[in-house]
Design a protein around this motif. Sequence first.
Motif, short mmCIF file in Angstrom:
data_model
loop_
_atom_site.label_atom_id
_atom_site.label_comp_id
_atom_site.label_asym_id
_atom_site.label_seq_id
_atom_site.Cartn_x
_atom_site.Cartn_y
_atom_site.Cartn_z
N HIS A 7 -7.68 -4.09 24.63
CA HIS A 7 -6.95 -5.10 25.39
C HIS A 7 -5.53 -4.61 25.62
O HIS A 7 -5.05 -3.72 24.93
N THR A 8 -4.87 -5.21 26.59
CA THR A 8 -3.43 -4.97 26.75
C THR A 8 -2.66 -5.91 25.83
O THR A 8 -3.23 -6.85 25.25
N ALA A 11 -2.88 -9.81 26.83
CA ALA A 11 -4.18 -10.38 27.18
C ALA A 11 -4.75 -11.34 26.13
O ALA A 11 -5.56 -12.20 26.46
N ASN A 16 -9.59 -15.37 21.48
CA ASN A 16 -9.96 -14.09 20.89
C ASN A 16 -9.90 -14.10 19.36
O ASN A 16 -10.15 -13.07 18.72
N ALA A 45 1.93 -4.94 30.10
CA ALA A 45 1.42 -6.30 30.31
C ALA A 45 2.14 -7.35 29.49
O ALA A 45 2.05 -8.54 29.80
N THR A 92 0.90 -14.42 24.51
CA THR A 92 0.17 -14.17 23.25
C THR A 92 0.80 -14.90 22.07
O THR A 92 0.55 -14.55 20.92
#
Length: 599
Positions: A7-8, A11, A16, A45, A92
């Motif tokens: 993943h970046t 993301a 998750n 990102a 995030t």
Amino acid sequence: MNLYRSHTCGALTKANIGETVRLSGWVHRKRDHGGLLFIDLRDNAGLTQLVFDPDRAVAFGHAEKVRSEYVIKVDGKVVARADGTTNPNLATGEIEIAVESLEVLSEAQDLPLPVFGEPDYPEETRLTYRFLDLRRETLHKNILLRSKIIAAARRRMTDAGFNEFQTPILTASSPEGARDFLVPSRVHPGKFYALPQAPQQFKQLIMVAGFDKYFQVAPCFRDEDARADRSPGEFYQLDVEMSFVDQDDVFAAIEPVLHGLFEEFANGRTVSSYPFPRIAYADSMRKYGNDKPDLRNPIEMSNATHIFAGSGFKVFAGMIEKDPKVEVWAIPAPGGGSRTFCDRMNSWAQGEGQPGLGYIFWRSENGVLEGAGPLAKNIGPERTEQIRTELGLKDGDAVFFVAGLPKNFASFAGLARTRIGKDLNLIEEGIFKFCWIVDFPMFEYNEDEKRVDFSHNPFSMPQGGLDALNNQDPLTINAYQYDIVCNGIELSSGAIRNHKPEIMYKAFEIAGYAASVVEEKFGGMLNAFKFGAPPHGGLAPGIDRMVMLLAGVENLREVTMFPMNQQAQDLLMQAPSQVEAKQLKELHIRVVPPLEKKA
């Protein structure tokens, strides 16, 4: 799993949680919180928080050794952040990675400028280490914004029926505009190409070739000095040309594109609706003091010559009597009616090299509204009241005056209008206001060379065509030339083109160019016009300036990936630089050092 990441760093979310993931990026910030180590990991990102527990000794030991801007790879499990530690400002911000393993992919030496925190640093350092500067959050976002704006512009132009074509970079030198960058030819000794100041002739030739609607995100090269809104050396523009159009057609085609583009990236700001206002060049100079007015400022200047002619203020009255071309302009200042503000503006004017600013301000004394200040006393209450009435001023307002020949003071008057608007908080915030400036003069008088010259684009169609060129005073001829302006920034110049050879010959003749010069310099385009050219026109909004406005910055270096400094030097790549004698010999060039200036 991918070798470097699953993943970046922008993301991962609550969805998750429980997954084992792999991330790679730069160590943005490292923090020690009572035995636990935290690292903010950054990639293109975004950011993800990593947590290292001493119970995982190997990963923890590696984390202790890494420093800012190390490039690392981690494996770990997505877990929810503890209550009270979430960060709503991050995509995030509700999760973190409990790291199980860490690998250093690349170490970083001590940084010449910090990436985290973005403190101010000297331009020389920022440009020399631009690759580090570009890692900083604000600049990084600006460059990504630039990419999105260009992609959106291309999409909108294609959707409007335009086709993108590329024009040559190596071309012929042109006598119009700024200085050319010249490129010596190896196979043609003593001859030079020029980098295009703009694809002007080529895009017109594209119209002659029958391609109806052209656009290009075009690189342009001009050997001119840097400014905050102009990069030295090179810049990019959204170059546009259309066939079988008049001025109204060009406006109707480009207004939805610009309006939509700005709305897409306005980020909560308002965009003025189209059709955009059209302001004649002469009116713009009189009302705003320049040809790129910021319409967020409500102040409009007006002619007050008739108030001061024959008045008791001998300074202005004497100038008017001596020279009929002298004018007095009034600059209203709503809310500026105090001696303190008026004196401050007067001091500012003197700092700009002016003798000062005459002023009148209004205040109520025992319920009676009266004008105050030296000018009010000199011209008397009747003329003072006439000024107030004509300008619609009221208690607590002021007005400032400049006098002389408008061509000499208009620019200063425009600066004063801007200063008043800013100091009195009159500038409307959170909006993009567009306008067209139209009816530019075709010619102007060159005082240095004592001759008539082009005032704008020599390829423009004069209003009135060949008849006007043959029978009118050239200085009274307007052209189908126009600028698009947003918030006081000129985004683009454009024109309906002169597509008839006989008009081109005559226009250049008036500007002092012989037919042989026109044929030599513009032979390709001129010959093309002799074989059937459609009426055509276009414009070229500046990409850099549009991004600057949408990013909310005031300097192009903040939206340009690898800019030069004010001296047109690339400090990162060390350009311009000397070249080897062998290269000069191949190009048949010898460098002649400039003469040293005598003390």
